[in-house]
Write an enzyme that holds these catalytic residues in place. Structure first.
Site, short mmCIF file in Angstrom:
data_model
loop_
_atom_site.label_atom_id
_atom_site.label_comp_id
_atom_site.label_asym_id
_atom_site.label_seq_id
_atom_site.Cartn_x
_atom_site.Cartn_y
_atom_site.Cartn_z
CG HIS A 1 -2.01 -1.01 1.18
ND1 HIS A 1 -1.81 -2.30 1.59
CD2 HIS A 1 -3.31 -0.92 0.77
CE1 HIS A 1 -2.94 -2.98 1.44
NE2 HIS A 1 -3.85 -2.18 0.96
CG ASP B 1 -4.52 -5.23 -4.34
OD1 ASP B 1 -5.59 -4.68 -4.03
OD2 ASP B 1 -3.74 -5.71 -3.50
#
Length: 635
Positions: A286, A359
């Site tokens: 992330h 993702d």
């Protein structure tokens, strides 16, 4: 009291019975072409099943269409839908985005900032999205499950009455345990690593079936689960207990079971993630770009098996990882943008022909080398069918259109992806039944039957790591015990205190937070001295820096001389950093159902059955094992 060796304790899943279910859309309100498409789909819709998948009776639904007649109708619908689509509409089908707000027709300035239009319905119609994903921070769940069902119906109506006339795949990340989006009254489970500790493929399948059924009841047709990563790195900051195990064989068994539970039993699309394997990283994708240094052979032996198992189980979707694996692609590009990995490995070597979803494209791991438009194009070149959460949606759309105009991408390449997406929507019953009945939601979520099954499953996962002094189970007592429940988590200590009190204990609760200061430690130790028993929770205490304050708290409690039961409510690795502890349990999550199991085990109501699904290394020496995979005390 004995050490229980590792064992499979696997029972074969029961095949679901097949039936029929009809759509809820009012045909009179739809365009003629859509009425024909829905009628065509409803002729052989996604099926319902009333079979059971565990000792508790669990209502299940199958989305298998089965048979040549169904296949013919499916192909006809896909071809006719493709035929009427413009190039921009095809690009829209390849995008899944989030929308802000709990009502489809209510404006939200955050939508305007991101998409240029205000309401969730306008976002769907303007961009022709193929899918929508829900999060707590988008306020999708903020008004309860009935309103969520109405939101999803509104989004579907927007999709079906626009020029695209194709229903949405509506998704979320309901992994259970530490990643749970749909909260109470939905049924809670303790998460993947807990299921790995339970060693039962049947339990894993039942958990997925119940989770999927309750998602479907509120209009969510795709769950970005299960996690197929093999967590071989205890320092992994992003996977950890989201993984079933550090053992590839055990992880594979659990992944395959959950794919069947979601898809065959609940009619919800499953997504195995994060290919080619995110289990051995110390960097969170992330916020950065992790590099996995596994050799090709290590990848084959460690990372690949759960994904192979998912493919063999017929998984609908595989989600990519924003990681670099030099042995699989030396270019330095993240796997999401790697054709050798997405097409060469996943498509060609593993033989996967389902939907590949990226993702989130907002994550820094995929944005470190290229701009947002280039990321979208490279993801499609690599083999992705669905672009999840492009950071700049209009930029991504324009980049794909420009790539086709320039000849860099062909429309045929986009057609391959759109066809996969449309086939998925048909097979999961979204074409036949795009909406749900909000009035039926209350009777579908958190039913007594589901909660009982969740408790039974969770009771089989609690793992006793240490009981050096034979403290457990607690001896019978004529008088109530004075019990202090302290440590990490406001709701965690409260729920555990309530569970302990249900056995007649006089419970005092004193939560101390993630990093208790000296005053909090001293106050907890003072309260412990007036107690008969202390139960202390930790989360992340294994971390030598972030967990140091929790380590001091536990040491101070042990120093009082009062019996202490330690409960690691997330990572089982905490016990290695607490050398003074003589009684320790692992729950793998802080869900109330897991904390109830702690009280049941401590009081001898149930015997512990959980076995470590990972090795617990010696603190500060990851190469040495303190407690091996398969370790667990029982009585």
């Amino acid at each position: 009291m004995t050490h229980q060796p590792s064992s499979s304790r696997v029972s074969a899943p029961r095949a679901p019975r097949r039936g029929r279910r009809g759509g809820l859309l009012a045909a009179a309100s739809l365009p003629l072409a859509l009425v024909l498409a829905v009628s065509l789909a409803s002729a052989v819709p996604a099926s319902a099943s009333t079979g059971t998948v565990s000792t508790a009776s669990v209502s299940t639904r199958s989305a298998s269409t089965g048979g040549s007649s169904s296949s013919g109708r499916e192909d006809l619908w896909v071809r006719s839908t493709m035929h009427r689509m413009t190039l921009e509409q095809k690009v829209g089908q390849m995008m899944t985005g989030y929308v802000y707000g709990s009502e489809a027709q209510t404006p939200d300035p955050r939508n305007t900032a991101l998409y240029g239009v205000a309401t969730p319905a306008e976002v769907v119609q303007t961009f022709g999205l193929g899918g929508v994903i829900h999060f707590a921070w988008t306020d999708s769940f903020s008004q309860g499950p009935e309103q969520l069902a109405r939101l999803d119906n509104g989004l579907q109506e927007a999709a079906l009455t626009s020029g695209r006339r194709v229903p949405l795949m509506i998704s979320t990340d309901q992994e259970q345990g530490v990643v749970t989006r749909l909260g109470p009254p939905a049924t809670a489970f303790p998460g993947n690593m807990a299921l790995g500790a339970g060693r039962s493929a049947q339990d894993a399948r039942t958990a997925a079936a119940i989770t999927g059924q309750e998602l479907r009841a509120v209009g969510i047709t795709q769950d970005f689960a299960p996690v197929a990563d093999v967590n071989v790195n205890p320092l992994n900051p992003v996977i950890g207990v989201r993984s079933f195990s550090s053992d590839p064989a055990l992880a594979s068994e659990m992944v395959a079971a959950q794919v069947k539970g979601y898809q065959e039993d609940a009619g919800v699309a499953a997504a195995a993630k994060h290919f080619p394997g995110h289990g051995d990283t110390a960097v969170d994708s992330h916020v950065g770009l992790p590099v996995i240094d596994h050799t090709r052979q290590e990848w084959e032996e460690v990372d690949a098996p759960p994904f192979r198992a998912a493919v063999e189980a017929g998984v609908d979707v595989v989600m990519t990882a924003h990681i670099v694996v030099p042995s699989l692609d030396p270019s330095g590009d993240p796997a999401t943008l790697s054709k050798p990995i997405m097409t060469g490995l996943l498509r060609e070597e593993l033989g996967y022909d389902g939907v590949i979803s990226t993702d989130s494209l907002e994550m820094e791991g995929v944005r470190t080398r290229y701009g947002d438009g280039e990321v979208a194009v490279r993801a499609v070149e690599a083999g992705a069918d669905v672009l999840l959460m492009p950071a700049q949606p209009r930029v991504a759309v324009d980049a794909l259109l420009d790539a086709v105009a320039s000849g860099r991408l062909t429309e045929d390449r986009l057609d391959e992806s759109v066809e996969r997406v449309l086939h998925l929507k048909w097979r999961r019953g979204v074409v036949a039944e795009p909406t749900v009945d909000p009035a039926a939601v209350a009777g579908a979520l958190g039913t007594p039957e589901h909660r009982a099954a969740a408790q039974e499953i969770t009771d089989r996962t609690t793992t006793v790591l240490r009981d050096d002094d034979g403290l457990l189970p607690l001896a019978a007592s004529d008088a109530p015990r004075d019990v202090l429940v302290t440590g990490w988590g406001v709701s965690t200590t409260a729920a555990l205190g309530e569970a302990m009190a249900s056995y007649g204990d006089r419970v005092a609760v004193r939560q101390t937070g993630t990093q208790p200061d000296d005053a909090a430690v001293a106050a907890a130790a003072g309260a412990a001295r007036g107690s008969d028993l202390v139960v202390v929770t930790t989360s992340g205490a294994w971390d030598p820096v972030a967990g140091a304050a929790q380590q001091r708290l536990v040491a101070a409690l042990v120093a009082t001389g009062v019996p202490v039961v330690h409960v690691a409510v997330r990572d089982p690795y905490d016990v290695a950093a607490l050398p003074d502890v003589t009684t320790s349990l692992a729950t793998y999550s802080s869900t109330p159902v897991a904390l109830t199991s702690v009280a049941r085990v401590v009081h001898g109501d149930v015997g512990p059955q959980g076995l470590l699904p990972v090795d617990v290394p010696v603190a500060g020496d990851p190469g040495s094992t303190l407690l091996p995979l398969g370790w667990g005390l029982t009585w």
